[in-house]
Design an enzyme around this catalytic site. Structure first.
Site, PDB file in Angstrom:
ATOM      1  N   ARG A   1       1.019  -1.049  -0.201  1.00 54.08           N
ATOM      2  CA  ARG A   1      -0.052  -0.103   0.088  1.00 54.08           C
ATOM      3  C   ARG A   1       0.863   1.338   0.092  1.00 54.08           C
ATOM      4  O   ARG A   1       0.492   2.251   0.701  1.00 54.08           O
ATOM      5  CB  ARG A   1      -1.089   0.228   1.319  1.00 54.08           C
ATOM      6  CG  ARG A   1      -1.856  -1.132   1.285  1.00 54.08           C
ATOM      7  CD  ARG A   1      -2.990  -1.133  -0.081  1.00 54.08           C
ATOM      8  NE  ARG A   1      -3.797  -2.336   0.129  1.00 54.08           N
ATOM      9  CZ  ARG A   1      -3.408  -3.479  -0.375  1.00 54.08           C
ATOM     10  NH1 ARG A   1      -2.357  -3.589  -0.966  1.00 54.08           N
ATOM     11  NH2 ARG A   1      -4.397  -4.517  -0.165  1.00 54.08           N
TER      12      ARG A   1
ATOM     13  N   GLU B   1      -4.353   3.822   6.323  1.00 53.93           N
ATOM     14  CA  GLU B   1      -4.544   3.560   4.762  1.00 53.93           C
ATOM     15  C   GLU B   1      -4.902   4.445   3.824  1.00 53.93           C
ATOM     16  O   GLU B   1      -4.351   5.103   2.766  1.00 53.93           O
ATOM     17  CB  GLU B   1      -4.817   2.158   4.363  1.00 53.93           C
ATOM     18  CG  GLU B   1      -4.812   1.998   2.807  1.00 53.93           C
ATOM     19  CD  GLU B   1      -5.555   0.594   2.537  1.00 53.93           C
ATOM     20  OE1 GLU B   1      -5.348  -0.503   3.177  1.00 53.93           O
ATOM     21  OE2 GLU B   1      -6.220   0.584   1.612  1.00 53.93           O
TER      22      GLU B   1
ATOM     23  N   SER C   1     -10.746  -0.466   3.654  1.00 56.25           N
ATOM     24  CA  SER C   1      -9.802  -0.404   4.863  1.00 56.25           C
ATOM     25  C   SER C   1      -9.288   0.748   5.377  1.00 56.25           C
ATOM     26  O   SER C   1      -8.487   1.569   4.622  1.00 56.25           O
ATOM     27  CB  SER C   1      -8.867  -1.299   4.598  1.00 56.25           C
ATOM     28  OG  SER C   1      -9.151  -2.659   4.290  1.00 56.25           O
TER      29      SER C   1
HETATM   30  C1  LIG Z   1     -15.619  -0.269  -0.248  1.00 55.57           C
HETATM   31  C2  LIG Z   1     -14.111  -0.074  -0.960  1.00 55.57           C
HETATM   32  C3  LIG Z   1     -13.218  -1.180  -0.878  1.00 55.57           C
HETATM   33  C4  LIG Z   1     -11.810  -1.057  -1.110  1.00 55.57           C
HETATM   34  N1  LIG Z   1     -11.159  -2.317  -1.283  1.00 55.57           N
HETATM   35  C5  LIG Z   1     -10.016  -1.952  -1.601  1.00 55.57           C
HETATM   36  C6  LIG Z   1      -8.665  -3.345  -1.877  1.00 55.57           C
HETATM   37  O1  LIG Z   1      -9.201  -4.126  -1.829  1.00 55.57           O
HETATM   38  N2  LIG Z   1      -7.740  -3.000  -2.022  1.00 55.57           N
HETATM   39  C7  LIG Z   1      -6.969  -1.659  -2.326  1.00 55.57           C
HETATM   40  O2  LIG Z   1      -5.967  -1.448  -2.213  1.00 55.57           O
HETATM   41  N3  LIG Z   1      -7.962  -0.405  -1.933  1.00 55.57           N
HETATM   42  C8  LIG Z   1      -9.178  -0.689  -1.954  1.00 55.57           C
HETATM   43  N4  LIG Z   1      -9.985   0.437  -1.641  1.00 55.57           N
HETATM   44  C9  LIG Z   1      -9.328   1.775  -1.620  1.00 55.57           C
HETATM   45  C10 LIG Z   1      -9.729   2.393  -2.755  1.00 55.57           C
HETATM   46  O3  LIG Z   1     -10.601   1.950  -3.783  1.00 55.57           O
HETATM   47  C11 LIG Z   1      -8.223   2.642  -3.710  1.00 55.57           C
HETATM   48  O4  LIG Z   1      -7.335   3.069  -2.896  1.00 55.57           O
HETATM   49  C12 LIG Z   1      -8.382   3.189  -4.968  1.00 55.57           C
HETATM   50  O5  LIG Z   1      -7.295   3.271  -5.807  1.00 55.57           O
HETATM   51  C13 LIG Z   1      -8.580   4.783  -4.864  1.00 55.57           C
HETATM   52  O6  LIG Z   1      -9.116   5.359  -5.986  1.00 55.57           O
HETATM   53  P1  LIG Z   1      -9.678   6.779  -6.223  1.00 55.57           P
HETATM   54  O7  LIG Z   1      -9.635   7.197  -7.612  1.00 55.57           O
HETATM   55  O8  LIG Z   1     -11.036   6.710  -5.379  1.00 55.57           O
HETATM   56  O9  LIG Z   1      -8.637   7.507  -5.332  1.00 55.57           O
HETATM   57  P2  LIG Z   1      -8.978   8.857  -4.603  1.00 55.57           P
HETATM   58  O10 LIG Z   1      -9.553   8.590  -3.277  1.00 55.57           O
HETATM   59  O11 LIG Z   1      -9.683   9.916  -5.470  1.00 55.57           O
HETATM   60  O12 LIG Z   1      -7.544   9.374  -4.377  1.00 55.57           O
HETATM   61  C14 LIG Z   1      -6.532   8.431  -3.536  1.00 55.57           C
HETATM   62  C15 LIG Z   1      -5.296   9.005  -3.568  1.00 55.57           C
HETATM   63  O13 LIG Z   1      -4.650   9.062  -4.554  1.00 55.57           O
HETATM   64  C16 LIG Z   1      -4.388  10.548  -5.441  1.00 55.57           C
HETATM   65  N5  LIG Z   1      -4.669  10.359  -6.955  1.00 55.57           N
HETATM   66  C17 LIG Z   1      -5.829  10.145  -7.346  1.00 55.57           C
HETATM   67  N6  LIG Z   1      -5.873  10.088  -8.445  1.00 55.57           N
HETATM   68  C18 LIG Z   1      -4.499  10.264  -8.886  1.00 55.57           C
HETATM   69  C19 LIG Z   1      -3.683  10.898 -10.074  1.00 55.57           C
HETATM   70  N7  LIG Z   1      -4.261  10.524 -11.494  1.00 55.57           N
HETATM   71  N8  LIG Z   1      -2.605  11.251  -9.926  1.00 55.57           N
HETATM   72  C20 LIG Z   1      -1.880  11.453  -8.582  1.00 55.57           C
HETATM   73  N9  LIG Z   1      -2.586  11.024  -7.737  1.00 55.57           N
HETATM   74  C21 LIG Z   1      -3.799  10.589  -7.673  1.00 55.57           C
HETATM   75  C22 LIG Z   1      -5.120  11.434  -4.671  1.00 55.57           C
HETATM   76  O14 LIG Z   1      -4.524  12.695  -4.661  1.00 55.57           O
HETATM   77  C23 LIG Z   1      -5.322  10.837  -3.030  1.00 55.57           C
HETATM   78  O15 LIG Z   1      -4.234  11.217  -2.455  1.00 55.57           O
HETATM   79  C24 LIG Z   1     -11.537   0.443  -1.282  1.00 55.57           C
HETATM   80  C25 LIG Z   1     -12.260   1.485  -1.019  1.00 55.57           C
HETATM   81  C26 LIG Z   1     -13.679   1.235  -0.748  1.00 55.57           C
HETATM   82  C27 LIG Z   1     -14.326   2.517  -0.670  1.00 55.57           C
END
Ligand SMILES: Cc1cc2nc3c(=O)[nH]c(=O)nc-3n(C[C@H](O)[C@H](O)[C@H](O)COP(=O)(O)OP(=O)(O)OC[C@H]3O[C@@H](n4cnc5c(N)ncnc54)[C@H](O)[C@@H]3O)c2cc1C
Length: 350
Positions: A176, A346, A250
């Site tokens: 992570r 996380e 998480s």
């Molecule tokens: C129900 C649920 C289940 C989940 N299960 C998992 C799992 O099994 N495994 C896991 O690893 N994660 C899991 N996650 C966490 C999440 O889905 C991941 O971390 C995912 O990659 C976040 O994507 P996002 O586009 O929503 O990021 P955001 O929440 O929009 O951003 C997260 C971070 O990434 C940065 N960011 C986003 N896009 C960019 C970009 N293009 N360039 C630079 N920085 C960027 C943001 O600035 C921020 O710091 C889960 C979340 C939920 C709600």
């Protein structure tokens, strides 16, 4: 780009002011952004970043908002990445190279690959969020991490306005974790990611309840489509759906401890749950530690710990980001007190 085209971009890209971010984060936190825009090309990003008005204010890039906790209004420029596109870039004897725009929905890219029988992403089905956020924390699930399949990525340097290519090694992936959470934090906007996928898929069914689920599905000759479906079924049955109850998956990482620490814990708490990382280190199940401290299902106002998943903090309605953050601190303190183990968040806190 001609002057006319530049002008066109400026006019086309809407910049909103003082907008609520409630619909843009899966915790449903009602924070505000001072400025908000949704660039859908690299040029649009470059254009807005070069505008004088935004030169000296904070910038933040958002994907699906599924790994973020807003604890304050954001007094800067929030850029929601909307760069789309999925294409097969090239192939060689063993691999397909698939490139996706950072604003694509992650699960759509997984489905694109699964449907074409390009192997490697199927265990990562249904993780919420965007392509661009995947490398930030090296998303992982069911025995696979993004680092296993990422070939390279392109990212825009926010200060210089130039695109850089990062190889897999340059991303310095960990559990992570990546270089974008550490030394390059806040410096780059990921614009595209290229994955290296197997022509002969290797089926990974060992982790979690995948085998059991495949049995329940009565699958005989297992394909990556079946694995993807099994993972979707398990996830849908286990994890709270953010569309129904605000959460970011998480909230904490599973802490890694030296093996002798684990052995000592095991003597005191025979049921402690741990998985071998390597010879010297063991990963503890953070959910178990939190549950043992009595947090599962508890609430403080509208902030709470999910009743089935102690690792997931939830917003039952109108919790403020700070209330969820305070709850997380209480949990960290009590786990430290009881087990001497430090939990790390996380979820990204802003
Ligand atoms: C129900 C649920 C289940 C989940 N299960 C998992 C799992 O099994 N495994 C896991 O690893 N994660 C899991 N996650 C966490 C999440 O889905 C991941 O971390 C995912 O990659 C976040 O994507 P996002 O586009 O929503 O990021 P955001 O929440 O929009 O951003 C997260 C971070 O990434 C940065 N960011 C986003 N896009 C960019 C970009 N293009 N360039 C630079 N920085 C960027 C943001 O600035 C921020 O710091 C889960 C979340 C939920 C709600």
């Amino acid at each position: 780009m001609s002057n006319f085209e530049q002008l066109f971009y400026t006019i086309e890209m809407k910049i909103e002011e003082d907008i609520s971010l409630k619909q843009f984060n899966t915790f449903n936190i009602d924070a505000k952004a001072r400025y908000f825009a949704e660039p859908s090309t690299v040029e649009e990003f470059q254009e807005i970043l070069s505008e004088k008005k935004f030169k000296n204010i904070q910038k933040f890039v958002l994907g699906g908002g599924s790994n973020i906790l807003f604890t304050n209004d954001f007094d800067g420029l929030l850029l929601k990445n909307n760069i789309k596109g999925i294409e097969l870039l090239k192939e060689d004897a063993d691999f397909y190279y698939v490139k996706a725009g950072a604003g694509e929905v992650w699960h759509d890219v997984v489905m694109y690959c699964v449907n074409k029988n390009y192997g490697g992403l199927e265990n990562l089905s249904l993780i919420p969020g965007s392509v661009g956020a995947g490398p930030i924390q090296n998303i992982g699930a069911y025995g696979v991490e993004l680092k296993d399949r990422l070939f390279e990525l392109e990212a825009l340097n926010i200060k210089e306005g130039k695109i850089h290519t990062f190889s897999n090694a340059a991303c310095k992936f960990g559990y992570r974790d990546s270089v974008f959470k550490r030394e390059l934090k806040g410096q780059y906007i990921i614009t595209s990611v290229t994955y290296k996928l197997l022509k002969k898929p290797e089926l990974n069914t060992r982790y979690g309840a995948i085998e059991k689920e495949l049995e329940a599905m009565h699958v005989k000759n297992i394909t990556i489509k079946d694995i993807s479906q099994a993972v979707c079924n398990i996830r849908n049955s286990k994890l709270p759906n953010p569309a129904q109850i605000g959460n970011a998956g998480s909230f904490f990482k599973n802490p890694e401890v030296p093996r002798n620490t684990f052995n000592n814990l095991k003597m005191q708490f025979p049921d402690v749950v741990g998985y071998d990382v390597d010879e010297g280190r063991v990963k503890l199940a953070a959910g178990w530690l939190i549950e043992q401290c009595g947090w599962k299902g508890t609430t403080i106002g509208d902030a709470g710990v999910h009743k089935l998943q102690a690792l997931v903090l939830v917003n039952y309605g109108n919790a403020k980001g700070n209330e969820i953050l305070e709850l997380s601190q209480k949990i960290i303190d009590s786990v430290k007190n009881k087990f001497g183990v430090s939990l790390e968040r996380e979820v990204n806190i802003l």
